[in-house]
Motif scaffolding. Structure first.
Motif, mmCIF file in Angstrom:
data_model
loop_
_atom_site.group_PDB
_atom_site.id
_atom_site.type_symbol
_atom_site.label_atom_id
_atom_site.label_comp_id
_atom_site.label_asym_id
_atom_site.label_seq_id
_atom_site.Cartn_x
_atom_site.Cartn_y
_atom_site.Cartn_z
ATOM 1 N N TYR A 125 72.459 53.772 14.851
ATOM 2 C CA TYR A 125 72.332 52.317 14.777
ATOM 3 C C TYR A 125 71.055 51.902 15.505
ATOM 4 C CZ TYR A 125 77.267 52.737 13.634
ATOM 5 O OH TYR A 125 78.453 53.097 13.063
ATOM 6 N N PRO A 126 70.288 50.975 14.943
ATOM 7 C CA PRO A 126 69.055 50.570 15.611
ATOM 8 C C PRO A 126 69.333 49.769 16.881
ATOM 9 C CG PRO A 126 69.450 49.174 13.699
ATOM 10 C CD PRO A 126 70.513 50.235 13.693
ATOM 11 N N GLU A 127 68.462 49.969 17.873
ATOM 12 C CA GLU A 127 68.501 49.154 19.079
ATOM 13 C C GLU A 127 67.840 47.826 18.736
ATOM 14 O OE1 GLU A 127 69.583 49.277 22.197
ATOM 15 O OE2 GLU A 127 70.528 51.224 22.026
ATOM 16 N N TYR A 128 68.538 46.749 18.965
ATOM 17 C CA TYR A 128 68.041 45.425 18.584
ATOM 18 C C TYR A 128 66.657 45.125 19.165
ATOM 19 C CZ TYR A 128 67.358 40.417 18.723
ATOM 20 O OH TYR A 128 66.799 39.172 18.631
ATOM 21 N N GLU A 129 66.484 45.326 20.474
ATOM 22 C CA GLU A 129 65.211 44.972 21.116
ATOM 23 C C GLU A 129 64.052 45.768 20.535
ATOM 24 O OE1 GLU A 129 64.487 42.473 23.078
ATOM 25 O OE2 GLU A 129 66.557 41.815 23.324
ATOM 26 N N SER A 130 64.283 47.024 20.195
ATOM 27 C CA SER A 130 63.253 47.858 19.608
ATOM 28 C C SER A 130 62.882 47.351 18.204
ATOM 29 C CB SER A 130 63.751 49.311 19.543
ATOM 30 O OG SER A 130 62.783 50.157 19.003
ATOM 31 N N LEU A 131 63.895 47.028 17.417
ATOM 32 C CA LEU A 131 63.674 46.494 16.075
ATOM 33 C C LEU A 131 62.977 45.132 16.149
ATOM 34 C CD1 LEU A 131 64.492 47.782 13.358
ATOM 35 C CD2 LEU A 131 66.456 46.274 13.331
ATOM 36 N N LYS A 132 63.401 44.313 17.089
ATOM 37 C CA LYS A 132 62.800 42.987 17.273
ATOM 38 C C LYS A 132 61.323 43.100 17.626
ATOM 39 C CE LYS A 132 62.949 39.155 20.533
ATOM 40 N NZ LYS A 132 63.468 38.757 21.822
ATOM 41 N N SER A 133 61.000 43.998 18.549
ATOM 42 C CA SER A 133 59.604 44.183 18.955
ATOM 43 C C SER A 133 58.731 44.594 17.780
ATOM 44 C CB SER A 133 59.495 45.253 20.049
ATOM 45 O OG SER A 133 60.076 44.805 21.235
ATOM 46 N N LEU A 134 59.226 45.525 16.974
ATOM 47 C CA LEU A 134 58.464 45.965 15.811
ATOM 48 C C LEU A 134 58.310 44.836 14.801
ATOM 49 C CD1 LEU A 134 56.949 48.311 14.529
ATOM 50 C CD2 LEU A 134 59.106 49.011 13.448
ATOM 51 N N SER A 135 59.341 44.032 14.647
ATOM 52 C CA SER A 135 59.276 42.884 13.742
ATOM 53 C C SER A 135 58.211 41.895 14.201
ATOM 54 C CB SER A 135 60.641 42.196 13.662
ATOM 55 O OG SER A 135 60.575 41.028 12.889
ATOM 56 N N GLU A 136 58.185 41.605 15.492
ATOM 57 C CA GLU A 136 57.194 40.669 16.024
ATOM 58 C C GLU A 136 55.784 41.238 15.924
ATOM 59 O OE1 GLU A 136 58.843 40.026 19.907
ATOM 60 O OE2 GLU A 136 60.067 38.331 19.219
ATOM 61 N N GLU A 137 55.670 42.522 16.150
ATOM 62 C CA GLU A 137 54.368 43.189 16.117
ATOM 63 C C GLU A 137 53.793 43.239 14.695
ATOM 64 O OE1 GLU A 137 53.367 47.799 16.728
ATOM 65 O OE2 GLU A 137 54.384 46.873 18.437
ATOM 66 N N THR A 138 54.657 43.513 13.713
ATOM 67 C CA THR A 138 54.197 43.706 12.335
ATOM 68 C C THR A 138 54.362 42.467 11.458
ATOM 69 O OG1 THR A 138 56.365 44.513 11.624
ATOM 70 C CG2 THR A 138 54.766 46.170 12.408
ATOM 71 N N ARG A 139 55.123 41.489 11.977
ATOM 72 C CA ARG A 139 55.447 40.278 11.209
ATOM 73 C C ARG A 139 56.284 40.579 9.963
ATOM 74 N NH1 ARG A 139 51.202 35.649 12.246
ATOM 75 N NH2 ARG A 139 50.999 36.053 14.401
ATOM 76 N N ILE A 140 56.980 41.700 10.002
ATOM 77 C CA ILE A 140 57.926 42.039 8.936
ATOM 78 C C ILE A 140 59.277 41.494 9.385
ATOM 79 C CG2 ILE A 140 59.091 43.914 7.706
ATOM 80 C CD1 ILE A 140 56.536 45.599 8.209
ATOM 81 N N PRO A 141 59.986 40.766 8.498
ATOM 82 C CA PRO A 141 61.273 40.188 8.910
ATOM 83 C C PRO A 141 62.234 41.251 9.444
ATOM 84 C CG PRO A 141 60.599 39.292 6.796
ATOM 85 C CD PRO A 141 59.641 40.410 7.129
ATOM 86 N N LEU A 142 63.002 40.859 10.438
ATOM 87 C CA LEU A 142 63.957 41.763 11.079
ATOM 88 C C LEU A 142 64.897 42.392 10.064
ATOM 89 C CD1 LEU A 142 64.815 42.690 13.962
ATOM 90 C CD2 LEU A 142 66.550 40.922 13.860
ATOM 91 N N LYS A 143 65.416 41.596 9.140
ATOM 92 C CA LYS A 143 66.378 42.152 8.176
ATOM 93 C C LYS A 143 65.723 43.184 7.263
ATOM 94 C CE LYS A 143 66.265 38.489 4.686
ATOM 95 N NZ LYS A 143 67.089 37.525 3.967
ATOM 96 N N GLU A 144 64.435 43.019 6.976
ATOM 97 C CA GLU A 144 63.727 44.006 6.150
ATOM 98 C C GLU A 144 63.555 45.311 6.919
ATOM 99 O OE1 GLU A 144 62.039 46.105 3.242
ATOM 100 O OE2 GLU A 144 63.037 44.162 2.993
ATOM 101 N N LEU A 145 63.171 45.219 8.186
ATOM 102 C CA LEU A 145 63.044 46.428 9.004
ATOM 103 C C LEU A 145 64.396 47.120 9.171
ATOM 104 C CD1 LEU A 145 60.515 45.400 11.782
ATOM 105 C CD2 LEU A 145 60.166 47.011 9.902
#
Length: 127
Positions: A99-119
């Motif tokens: 299962y993904p760690e939320y904070e890690s997924l969130k950081s990547l989303s903010e960094e790449t501007r890819i929506p969280l649900k897509e990541l």
């Protein structure tokens, strides 16, 4: 108020609560209210009590002890084309899940501007 509830939730999470959530309810005389549920370890009970009485209008609360079963977990790195996401790997019987760690997924989303649900979808495809 909503601001007070948000404040007390943040304080509790910062000071040892495992989780805090609110449930809209109706009290006696049909008065609307919120039930605050706090999940914490016994060692943090006194502090949670203080935070409730200091930061809300409550004049009493109920508590109970519950048993908790948890799966052993291991933190793993999952490589996506966009970057690395930390995940929790757990085993149950003969199956493994990551299962993904939320904070890690969130950081990547903010960094790449890819929506969280897509990541999240991309993460699920990789594991």
């Amino acid at each position: 108020t909503g601001e007070m509830l948000g404040f007390v939730m943040e304080k509790m999470m910062h000071e040892g609560a495992r989780d805090v959530f609110f449930t809209p309810i109706f009290m006696k005389k049909n008065r609307p209210a919120y039930r605050i549920t706090v999940v914490t370890d016994e060692e943090h009970m006194k502090r949670m009590e203080e935070l409730l009485f200091i930061n809300t209008t409550t004049i009493g609360f109920r508590y109970r002890k519950e048993k908790r079963h948890v799966l052993n977990r291991e933190i793993v790195d999952v490589k996506l084309p966009e970057g690395v996401v930390k995940g929790k790997k757990v085993d149950f019987e003969q199956e493994s899940y990551i299962y993904p760690e939320y904070e890690s997924l969130k950081s990547l989303s903010e960094e790449t501007r890819i929506p969280l649900k897509e990541l999240y979808k991309r993460f699920q495809r990789e594991v």
